[in-house]
Design a protein around this motif. Structure first.
Motif, PDB file in Angstrom:
ATOM      1  N   PRO A  23       0.816  -1.232   0.000  1.00  0.00           N
ATOM      2  CA  PRO A  23       0.000   0.000   0.000  1.00  0.00           C
ATOM      3  C   PRO A  23       0.841   1.270   0.000  1.00  0.00           C
ATOM      4  CG  PRO A  23      -0.923  -1.599   1.519  1.00  0.00           C
ATOM      5  CD  PRO A  23       0.384  -2.163   1.056  1.00  0.00           C
ATOM      6  N   GLU A  24       1.930   1.272   0.774  1.00  0.00           N
ATOM      7  CA  GLU A  24       2.815   2.439   0.761  1.00  0.00           C
ATOM      8  C   GLU A  24       3.539   2.565  -0.575  1.00  0.00           C
ATOM      9  OE1 GLU A  24       3.100   4.797   2.934  1.00  0.00           O
ATOM     10  OE2 GLU A  24       1.696   3.908   4.350  1.00  0.00           O
ATOM     11  N   VAL A  25       3.921   1.429  -1.163  1.00  0.00           N
ATOM     12  CA  VAL A  25       4.585   1.461  -2.477  1.00  0.00           C
ATOM     13  C   VAL A  25       3.645   2.030  -3.527  1.00  0.00           C
ATOM     14  CG1 VAL A  25       5.582   0.031  -4.292  1.00  0.00           C
ATOM     15  CG2 VAL A  25       6.139  -0.437  -1.901  1.00  0.00           C
ATOM     16  N   GLU A  26       2.382   1.611  -3.487  1.00  0.00           N
ATOM     17  CA  GLU A  26       1.401   2.140  -4.441  1.00  0.00           C
ATOM     18  C   GLU A  26       1.264   3.648  -4.295  1.00  0.00           C
ATOM     19  OE1 GLU A  26      -1.615  -1.714  -4.804  1.00  0.00           O
ATOM     20  OE2 GLU A  26      -1.989  -0.117  -3.331  1.00  0.00           O
ATOM     21  N   LYS A  27       1.233   4.113  -3.059  1.00  0.00           N
ATOM     22  CA  LYS A  27       1.031   5.544  -2.830  1.00  0.00           C
ATOM     23  C   LYS A  27       2.215   6.366  -3.332  1.00  0.00           C
ATOM     24  CE  LYS A  27       1.214   6.942   1.411  1.00  0.00           C
ATOM     25  NZ  LYS A  27       0.846   7.182   2.820  1.00  0.00           N
ATOM     26  N   VAL A  28       3.436   5.967  -2.975  1.00  0.00           N
ATOM     27  CA  VAL A  28       4.598   6.780  -3.347  1.00  0.00           C
ATOM     28  C   VAL A  28       4.862   6.708  -4.843  1.00  0.00           C
ATOM     29  CG1 VAL A  28       5.634   6.580  -1.064  1.00  0.00           C
ATOM     30  CG2 VAL A  28       6.225   4.917  -2.802  1.00  0.00           C
ATOM     31  N   CYS A  29       4.623   5.562  -5.463  1.00  0.00           N
ATOM     32  CA  CYS A  29       4.855   5.458  -6.913  1.00  0.00           C
ATOM     33  C   CYS A  29       3.823   6.266  -7.694  1.00  0.00           C
ATOM     34  CB  CYS A  29       4.829   3.999  -7.346  1.00  0.00           C
ATOM     35  SG  CYS A  29       6.242   3.030  -6.790  1.00  0.00           S
ATOM     36  N   SER A  30       2.574   6.253  -7.248  1.00  0.00           N
ATOM     37  CA  SER A  30       1.561   7.060  -7.931  1.00  0.00           C
ATOM     38  C   SER A  30       1.834   8.547  -7.742  1.00  0.00           C
ATOM     39  CB  SER A  30       0.168   6.701  -7.411  1.00  0.00           C
ATOM     40  OG  SER A  30       0.085   6.919  -6.011  1.00  0.00           O
ATOM     41  N   MET A  31       2.323   8.939  -6.548  1.00  0.00           N
ATOM     42  CA  MET A  31       2.695  10.341  -6.333  1.00  0.00           C
ATOM     43  C   MET A  31       3.859  10.734  -7.243  1.00  0.00           C
ATOM     44  SD  MET A  31       2.371  10.770  -2.182  1.00  0.00           S
ATOM     45  CE  MET A  31       3.058  12.419  -2.243  1.00  0.00           C
ATOM     46  N   LEU A  32       4.790   9.806  -7.457  1.00  0.00           N
ATOM     47  CA  LEU A  32       5.913  10.076  -8.361  1.00  0.00           C
ATOM     48  C   LEU A  32       5.418  10.398  -9.762  1.00  0.00           C
ATOM     49  CD1 LEU A  32       9.005   9.818  -9.199  1.00  0.00           C
ATOM     50  CD2 LEU A  32       8.477   7.429  -9.652  1.00  0.00           C
ATOM     51  N   ILE A 162      16.040   0.611  -4.070  1.00  0.00           N
ATOM     52  CA  ILE A 162      15.470   0.922  -2.760  1.00  0.00           C
ATOM     53  C   ILE A 162      15.097  -0.387  -2.081  1.00  0.00           C
ATOM     54  CG2 ILE A 162      13.649   2.150  -1.535  1.00  0.00           C
ATOM     55  CD1 ILE A 162      13.434   4.008  -3.958  1.00  0.00           C
ATOM     56  N   VAL A 163      15.798  -0.707  -1.013  1.00  0.00           N
ATOM     57  CA  VAL A 163      15.560  -1.941  -0.258  1.00  0.00           C
ATOM     58  C   VAL A 163      14.666  -1.598   0.926  1.00  0.00           C
ATOM     59  CG1 VAL A 163      16.616  -3.869   0.956  1.00  0.00           C
ATOM     60  CG2 VAL A 163      17.802  -2.814  -0.974  1.00  0.00           C
ATOM     61  N   VAL A 164      13.423  -2.106   0.907  1.00  0.00           N
ATOM     62  CA  VAL A 164      12.429  -1.779   1.927  1.00  0.00           C
ATOM     63  C   VAL A 164      12.375  -2.912   2.946  1.00  0.00           C
ATOM     64  CG1 VAL A 164      10.045  -1.103   2.356  1.00  0.00           C
ATOM     65  CG2 VAL A 164      11.108  -0.576   0.168  1.00  0.00           C
ATOM     66  N   ARG A 165      12.720  -2.593   4.170  1.00  0.00           N
ATOM     67  CA  ARG A 165      12.632  -3.578   5.255  1.00  0.00           C
ATOM     68  C   ARG A 165      12.032  -2.893   6.473  1.00  0.00           C
ATOM     69  NH1 ARG A 165      18.582  -6.102   4.057  1.00  0.00           N
ATOM     70  NH2 ARG A 165      17.966  -7.334   2.235  1.00  0.00           N
ATOM     71  N   VAL A 166      10.728  -2.635   6.381  1.00  0.00           N
ATOM     72  CA  VAL A 166      10.025  -1.962   7.467  1.00  0.00           C
ATOM     73  C   VAL A 166       9.941  -2.857   8.680  1.00  0.00           C
ATOM     74  CG1 VAL A 166       7.847  -0.890   8.149  1.00  0.00           C
ATOM     75  CG2 VAL A 166       8.718  -0.582   5.821  1.00  0.00           C
ATOM     76  N   VAL A 196      19.774   2.248  -1.449  1.00  0.00           N
ATOM     77  CA  VAL A 196      19.299   2.891  -0.227  1.00  0.00           C
ATOM     78  C   VAL A 196      18.435   1.898   0.538  1.00  0.00           C
ATOM     79  CG1 VAL A 196      17.961   4.793   0.741  1.00  0.00           C
ATOM     80  CG2 VAL A 196      19.316   5.160  -1.317  1.00  0.00           C
ATOM     81  N   HIS A 197      18.687   1.750   1.836  1.00  0.00           N
ATOM     82  CA  HIS A 197      17.873   0.911   2.704  1.00  0.00           C
ATOM     83  C   HIS A 197      16.917   1.798   3.494  1.00  0.00           C
ATOM     84  CE1 HIS A 197      21.096  -1.917   1.729  1.00  0.00           C
ATOM     85  NE2 HIS A 197      20.326  -2.891   2.191  1.00  0.00           N
ATOM     86  N   VAL A 198      15.640   1.477   3.456  1.00  0.00           N
ATOM     87  CA  VAL A 198      14.636   2.252   4.187  1.00  0.00           C
ATOM     88  C   VAL A 198      13.900   1.323   5.132  1.00  0.00           C
ATOM     89  CG1 VAL A 198      14.376   3.909   2.311  1.00  0.00           C
ATOM     90  CG2 VAL A 198      12.881   1.928   2.394  1.00  0.00           C
ATOM     91  N   ASP A 199      13.430   1.891   6.241  1.00  0.00           N
ATOM     92  CA  ASP A 199      12.750   1.080   7.246  1.00  0.00           C
ATOM     93  C   ASP A 199      11.439   1.704   7.710  1.00  0.00           C
ATOM     94  OD1 ASP A 199      13.764   3.222   8.539  1.00  0.00           O
ATOM     95  OD2 ASP A 199      14.911   2.118  10.043  1.00  0.00           O
ATOM     96  N   SER A 200      10.931   2.701   6.973  1.00  0.00           N
ATOM     97  CA  SER A 200       9.679   3.343   7.356  1.00  0.00           C
ATOM     98  C   SER A 200       9.026   3.932   6.115  1.00  0.00           C
ATOM     99  CB  SER A 200       9.933   4.443   8.391  1.00  0.00           C
ATOM    100  OG  SER A 200      10.666   5.501   7.825  1.00  0.00           O
ATOM    101  N   GLU A 483      -0.902  10.634   6.272  1.00  0.00           N
ATOM    102  CA  GLU A 483      -0.371  10.062   7.508  1.00  0.00           C
ATOM    103  C   GLU A 483       1.143   9.978   7.485  1.00  0.00           C
ATOM    104  OE1 GLU A 483      -1.831   9.367  10.335  1.00  0.00           O
ATOM    105  OE2 GLU A 483      -3.688  10.174   9.506  1.00  0.00           O
ATOM    106  N   THR A 484       1.722   9.714   6.320  1.00  0.00           N
ATOM    107  CA  THR A 484       3.182   9.656   6.231  1.00  0.00           C
ATOM    108  C   THR A 484       3.801  11.014   6.521  1.00  0.00           C
ATOM    109  OG1 THR A 484       2.983   7.910   4.567  1.00  0.00           O
ATOM    110  CG2 THR A 484       5.118   9.011   4.759  1.00  0.00           C
ATOM    111  N   LEU A 485       3.197  12.082   5.984  1.00  0.00           N
ATOM    112  CA  LEU A 485       3.706  13.428   6.245  1.00  0.00           C
ATOM    113  C   LEU A 485       3.400  13.870   7.668  1.00  0.00           C
ATOM    114  CD1 LEU A 485       2.732  15.205   2.897  1.00  0.00           C
ATOM    115  CD2 LEU A 485       4.894  14.135   3.512  1.00  0.00           C
ATOM    116  N   ARG A 486       2.341  13.326   8.242  1.00  0.00           N
ATOM    117  CA  ARG A 486       1.995  13.691   9.615  1.00  0.00           C
ATOM    118  C   ARG A 486       3.110  13.283  10.583  1.00  0.00           C
ATOM    119  NH1 ARG A 486      -2.888  15.041  11.422  1.00  0.00           N
ATOM    120  NH2 ARG A 486      -3.859  14.184   9.547  1.00  0.00           N
ATOM    121  N   LYS A 487       3.789  12.189  10.275  1.00  0.00           N
ATOM    122  CA  LYS A 487       4.879  11.727  11.139  1.00  0.00           C
ATOM    123  C   LYS A 487       6.080  12.664  11.092  1.00  0.00           C
ATOM    124  CE  LYS A 487       3.576   6.852  10.749  1.00  0.00           C
ATOM    125  NZ  LYS A 487       3.997   5.500  10.320  1.00  0.00           N
ATOM    126  N   ILE A 488       6.170  13.477  10.028  1.00  0.00           N
ATOM    127  CA  ILE A 488       7.264  14.442   9.923  1.00  0.00           C
ATOM    128  C   ILE A 488       6.906  15.745  10.628  1.00  0.00           C
ATOM    129  CG2 ILE A 488       8.781  15.679   8.315  1.00  0.00           C
ATOM    130  CD1 ILE A 488       8.107  13.607   6.221  1.00  0.00           C
TER     131      ILE A 488
END
Length: 688
Positions: A23-32, A162-166, A196-200, A483-488
């Motif tokens: 779901p997060e991948v769908e959101k960020v890729c569509s925003m891209l 981008i290596v995603v390991r949340v 790049v390794h991301v965890d969130s 919600e992702t931006l809310r955390k920032i």
């Protein structure tokens, strides 16, 4: 493909281990893609997914293999259909091979663009690298990666991995993770690949870039250490401020049927003669004028060009200093990076030797830079050594611009240690405050919560989202914060809950009170109650009234006038563009009070003189200058006695103006008892 267009292939892992983050991948890729539709509408994007049960790609039909890799969309200009496809990614049931998916994406770019537009072709691999990869028919997996990397380099391709390991899955084999990380690092060494390794979700949003910004040198030339020693260097921008996109004016006057309308607005300026408004003045008859007082001085373009400062293009060493002498808050503008000229072995060795020597001695270099010929100004900056810990990356320098004398603003604030003991925090309060500050650390265990390189600008991200919504529905409301931006932008609820005891302790140690808004300014309060001692105490109790005074001024006052001397005094005391204004304001106010007292007619200026005296007393307490007021009050009383101004002395006595005591200002040498005993007494009238 046009010169500024980018060809991008998104290679997305949709296997079972990625379902939680899809779901997060769908959101960020569509925003891209939405951003590209707005600001890079001619870019072309393709979509490849792997880990699906089905297989659909040209390589499988041509040579076989490459199973469980599907091309959902061939490389086309970005449009709304791609956004919808990215918002509905399939959920795969097979562990996919990311190497096969990269080869399929690379094949799509080669067939689409061939050898053209090197550097404008990009792969974006998004996976958790938790699935095993197949052994190749010939050689090892590392050999296969090297072959793919060579082909990517030959065709001018770049790849973002981008290596995603949340969340770490306990069922994932750690050997598989280590092997895949090793293969991905091999891509980085052998080709233009950034891993790049991301965890969130926040880091994922920042890691997926809309576009690749190619580095461009701002300087290529000699770094002059001396007249006989020069090093060939290149200078790049390391960081730069991300600004809002330039929004152009749009005209809706074109008919809807005109498909070729640009809707652009062109602005033309026409200059008219003052003597004849109907006559236009051609460019050759116009000349620039600059005001000098009430006059306008004409200066031709030739004269203006002759007076311009035109330094020679150069980077020269001015000297060295301890790194402790250059504070972080001295840095101005963006950061640049100095590297040795690529391929120049002597320059690489020289830069490395200088950087390592400065690092070992805790020194930095001060340099004078003129980036290009004819540049209108020169900058002075500091070179900080950047010693590399990787054998394939040479040492370099970070460059930061330092301020000139006129760039520095001197802000003087009284020390907290000069405040009365009643306003000093006790040990318990200090400890509670220290724990609160430590709680707010974003890297408590060495792991940054909001990494600068992976944290997007929330204002820009929300702007793009709002713009996309408005483009579809003009009167749509502003969408809620993601919600992702809310955390920032907002405090982390988990961090707050974990440290509730620390916050509660801080609340217990400090009593919080609402600060009521004053309906009347401090100057009006002084006029209405100039005595202050009978009810609220302007004499011995002036400390309570100080908190109600705020020195604010938008106009830079340079002298105390006759119309409103108190306001002018407060404005001068609030100036922080120089160290001399406080003393000048105090001295001018002393002179103003003397003039009012000496030139009064039957006491007509006594009231205004008292207001000035009260304002002077408060200002001296705030600025920790009690001695100046105390000496002045002694002198003023003596002056009244010598000049036979007993009426003003009696006026002061009725309002009980006292000296500034040590309780009010720690720098004062007057005790509270001595200050009270100095109250000006009424002199008894002589009896006949």
């Amino acid at each position: 493909m046009a010169r500024n267009k980018e060809g991008l292939v998104l290679v997305l892992d949709v296997g079972p281990t990625m379902h939680a983050v899809l779901p997060e991948v769908e959101k960020v890729c569509s925003m891209l893609v939405q951003k590209k539709m707005i600001f890079s509408k001619n870019d072309e994007v393709g979509l490849v997914v792997f880990g699906t049960k089905d297989t659909n790609n040209e390589l499988t039909n041509e040579v076989g293999g490459y199973e469980h890799v599907m091309v959902l969309r061939n490389i086309k200009v970005v449009d709304g259909n791609l956004v919808e496809a990215l918002q509905q990614l399939p959920r795969g049931s097979i562990h996919g091979d990311f190497i096969d998916a990269v080869v399929v994406g690379m094949d799509m770019l080669i067939k689409k663009y061939g050898q053209t537009n090197k550097g404008k072709k990009r792969l974006c691999l998004l996976t958790n690298a938790a699935s095993p990869t197949k052994d190749p028919y010939d050689g090892t997996k590392e050999d296969q990666v090297n072959t793919i990397a060579e082909q990517m380099r030959a065709h001018g391709m770049k790849m973002d991995c981008i290596v995603v390991r949340v969340t770490q899955d306990l069922d994932v084999d750690k050997k598989i993770l280590e092997e895949n990380d090793y293969l991905l690092n091999a891509f980085s060494y052998k080709s233009s690949t950034k891993t790049v390794h991301v965890d969130s979700p926040t880091s994922l949003l920042g890691a997926l870039r809309t576009r690749n910004i190619s580095p461009v040198t701002i300087y290529r030339g000699d770094f002059e250490m001396s007249s006989k020693m020069k090093i060939k260097v290149w200078v790049y921008k390391k960081t730069s401020e991300e600004k809002f996109p330039t929004l152009k004016k749009y005209s809706d006057k074109a008919p809807p049927t005109d498909n070729f309308a640009t809707h652009e607005i062109k602005v033309d300026y026409e200059y008219k003669s003052i003597e004849d408004p109907n006559k236009s003045v051609p460019p050759e008859q116009r000349i620039k004028g600059y005001r000098y007082g009430p006059q306008v001085v004409p200066i031709s373009s030739a004269e203006l060009e002759a007076f311009k400062f035109k330094p020679e293009k150069s980077v020269k060493l001015l000297g060295f200093t301890d790194d402790s002498n250059i504070m972080r808050h001295y840095y101005m503008r963006d950061v640049n990076i100095f590297i040795a000229e690529p391929g120049n072995t002597k320059a690489i060795v020289a830069v490395s030797a200088l950087a390592r020597a400065l690092k070992e001695m805790n020194k930095v270099a001060i340099v004078r830079c003129v980036w290009r010929q004819g540049q209108g100004n020169a900058v002075v900056g500091v070179l900080t050594p950047n010693v590399s810990d990787k054998h394939h990356i040479p040492d370099s320098f970070y460059f930061n611009v330092l301020p000139f004398a006129e760039d520095i603003r001197e802000f003087q604030f009284p020390s907290f240690s000069n405040l009365p003991s009643s306003m000093q925090p006790n040990e318990q309060q200090q400890e509670a405050a220290d724990k609160l500050v430590q709680m707010l650390d974003l890297a408590p265990t060495g792991k940054e919560v909001l990494r600068p390189d992976l944290t997007p600008n929330p204002v820009l991200e929300r702007f793009y989202h709002c713009l996309e919504v408005k483009s579809k529905q003009q009167d749509a409301a502003v969408p809620p914060l993601d919600e992702t931006l809310r955390k920032i932008t907002e405090p982390d609820p988990e961090l707050i809950s974990q440290n509730k005891a620390v916050i509660d302790e801080f609340h217990r140690c400090f009593e919080l009170k609402e600060n009521p808004k004053l309906k009347k300014s401090s100057r009006r309060l002084l006029k209405e109650k100039p005595t202050g001692s009978n009810e609220e105490g302007l004499g011995s109790g002036a400390v309570q009234a100080i908190d109600a005074i705020e020195y604010t001024s938008r106009v830079k006052v340079e002298k105390i006038g006759d119309l409103d001397p108190v306001q002018d005094f407060e404005a001068m005391m609030s100036r922080r563009d120089g160290t001399e204004w406080v003393n000048k304001a105090i001295q001018d106010m002393k002179n103003k009070i003397f003039d009012m007292v000496e030139n009064s007619f039957e006491g007509d200026t006594y009231h205004k003189a008292l207001e000035c005296l009260v304002a002077l007393r408060k200002g001296c307490i705030l600025e920790q200058e009690p001695k100046q007021f105390n000496d002045f009050l002694h002198h003023l009383v003596k002056f009244c006695q010598e000049k036979d101004l007993k009426s003003f002395g009696e006026y002061l006595a009725s309002h009980e103006i006292t000296l500034i005591s040590k309780k009010e200002a720690p720098d004062s040498e007057i005790s509270e008892e001595d200050a009270k005993s100095f109250i000006v007494k009424r002199e008894p009238k002589a009896e006949n």
